[in-house]
Scaffold this active site. Structure first.
Site, PDB file in Angstrom:
ATOM      1  N   THR A 118       0.843  -1.190   0.000  1.00 17.59           N
ATOM      2  CA  THR A 118       0.000   0.000   0.000  1.00 17.59           C
ATOM      3  C   THR A 118       0.879   1.240   0.000  1.00 17.59           C
ATOM      4  O   THR A 118       1.948   1.232   0.595  1.00 17.59           O
ATOM      5  CB  THR A 118      -0.849  -0.054   1.283  1.00 17.59           C
ATOM      6  OG1 THR A 118      -1.758  -1.128   1.154  1.00 17.59           O
ATOM      7  CG2 THR A 118      -1.600   1.233   1.543  1.00 17.59           C
TER       8      THR A 118
ATOM      9  N   ASP B 193      -8.764  -0.276   5.171  1.00 22.84           N
ATOM     10  CA  ASP B 193      -8.683   1.027   5.828  1.00 22.84           C
ATOM     11  C   ASP B 193      -8.258   2.147   4.879  1.00 22.84           C
ATOM     12  O   ASP B 193      -8.518   3.315   5.143  1.00 22.84           O
ATOM     13  CB  ASP B 193      -7.688   0.961   6.989  1.00 22.84           C
ATOM     14  CG  ASP B 193      -6.289   0.579   6.509  1.00 22.84           C
ATOM     15  OD1 ASP B 193      -6.170  -0.374   5.720  1.00 22.84           O
ATOM     16  OD2 ASP B 193      -5.316   1.233   6.927  1.00 22.84           O
TER      17      ASP B 193
ATOM     18  N   GLY C  38      -5.655  -3.909   7.575  1.00 27.55           N
ATOM     19  CA  GLY C  38      -6.706  -2.908   7.439  1.00 27.55           C
ATOM     20  C   GLY C  38      -7.867  -3.039   8.396  1.00 27.55           C
ATOM     21  O   GLY C  38      -8.386  -2.039   8.905  1.00 27.55           O
TER      22      GLY C  38
HETATM   23  N1  ASP Z   1      -4.018  -1.560   4.788  1.00 20.31           N
HETATM   24  C1  ASP Z   1      -4.143  -2.297   3.555  1.00 20.31           C
HETATM   25  C2  ASP Z   1      -5.453  -3.022   3.544  1.00 20.31           C
HETATM   26  O1  ASP Z   1      -5.847  -3.565   4.542  1.00 20.31           O
HETATM   27  C3  ASP Z   1      -3.029  -3.283   3.343  1.00 20.31           C
HETATM   28  C4  ASP Z   1      -1.618  -2.752   3.497  1.00 20.31           C
HETATM   29  O2  ASP Z   1      -1.422  -1.671   4.042  1.00 20.31           O
HETATM   30  O3  ASP Z   1      -0.676  -3.432   3.054  1.00 20.31           O
HETATM   31  O4  ASP Z   1      -6.057  -3.097   2.502  1.00 20.31           O
END
Ligand code: ASP
Length: 325
Positions: A188, A219, A242
């Protein structure tokens, strides 16, 4: 609006946190990551240097990472269980607390631009699925065939995750075996910026989790969870598990600790990460205030990260011991 050249501007970015171990990351791959992080920093810096807005700087920095196959956002997005790439992003401006977000999009090349358009060109804060895609097209944003997001290594990651019946965060995929030159670790992406007008903005973009259910939203597109900005406190962008970042209102709770309890920004970020850890999650946060103070905190082994200020010197980091703070 006039730009004050006395106001120190700054951009802080992340490219995801997770089980990233120095011993397992080849020099070649590390260099490739640092190169894209540096390109992202300089894209945002170019905007801020000439008095451009923090929102434009955040967008420019994130677009570079969305267009790189190295990160789990835009081009390099991971696959859902059904073999689709469902992308999400959000953006927020600290002076007005206006925000925009999209989720479940499969054809928008740069979801952060779509989030920005929702913020500036609609009366809404969040659009999802086909409605978000129709809106993005109406705004003249680039629409691509879903095939654009298909990369063979992501497909292989999905096959492995399906075989193991695991829903995986990007950087944790394959973490039980050594990284090789062929491994593609992605994450991300996010950015926070302070511009010469003294305003803050934050943005986050992701492909989510490998083998996630269709329709799963993380998130990254939720204002207050993955993204938050308020000139009275801080701009925040998150990466991590998330579901736990949503349940702890991670980005907002970090800002609230600073605004209501006057906590130092590092302490606020660490308290939020502790809270996330207490319910079984982990990840990282980047935080920036109107004075240009910033923090890049994570409770995983690594987080792709970088920062640049008005002196124009770009710094990138991945591991704890090289953190600036
Ligand atoms: N926060 C992201 C999600 O849950 C994943 C990540 O940060 O790698 O979609």
């Amino acid at each position: 609006m006039t730009a004050s050249h006395d106001v120190p501007f700054r951009l802080v970015i992340h490219g995801g946190a997770g089980a990233i171990k120095q011993s397992r990351l080849s020099a070649e791959r590390e260099a490739a990551y640092r190169q894209v992080l540096t390109q992202s920093l300089s894209a945002g810096y170019d905007v801020l240097k000439i008095g451009g807005s923090c929102i434009d700087a955040v967008t420019a920095a994130i677009v570079v990472m969305e267009d790189s196959p190295l990160f789990n956002a835009g081009k390099g997005s991971v696959f859902s269980r059904e073999g689709q790439n469902e992308l999400e992003a959000s953006i927020m401006e600290g002076s007005t607390r206006l925000a925009g977000a999209v989720a479940g999009v499969t054809t928008v090349r740069n979801p952060i631009r779509a989030a920005h358009a929702v913020m500036t060109k609609s009366t809404h804060t969040m659009l999802i699925g086909p409605g978000a895609e129709i809106f993005a097209a109406e705004q003249g944003l680039e629409i691509v065939d879903p095939e654009y997001f298909h990369t063979s290594y992501r497909w292989e990651q999905l096959q492995k995750a399906l075989a193991k019946k695991q829903v995986l965060r990007d950087h944790d995929i394959d973490s039980n075996r050594p990284f090789t030159n062929n491994d593609k670790k992605h994450g991300t992406v996010g950015a926070v910026a302070l511009d010469r007008h003294g305003n803050l903005a934050a943005g986050t973009s992701t492909g989510g989790l490998t083998n996630k259910r269709r329709g799963r939203v993380g998130d990254s597109s939720i204002i207050g969870a993955g993204t938050y900005a308020d000139n009275r406190s801080v701009a925040v962008s998150a990466t991590g598990t998330g579901e736990m970042f949503i349940r702890t209102a991670a980005a907002y709770q970090t800002a609230a600790q600073i605004m209501l309890l006057q906590k130092p920004i590092h302490e606020a970020a660490d308290t939020t990460l502790k809270e996330i850890s207490s319910i079984g999650g982990d990840g990282g946060l980047i935080v920036l205030n109107v004075k240009g103070d910033y923090a890049m905190r994570f409770n995983t082994s690594g987080m792709y990260q970088g920062t640049i200020g008005h002196n124009g010197i770009a710094w990138t980091g991945i591991f704890h011991d090289e953190s600036e703070i």
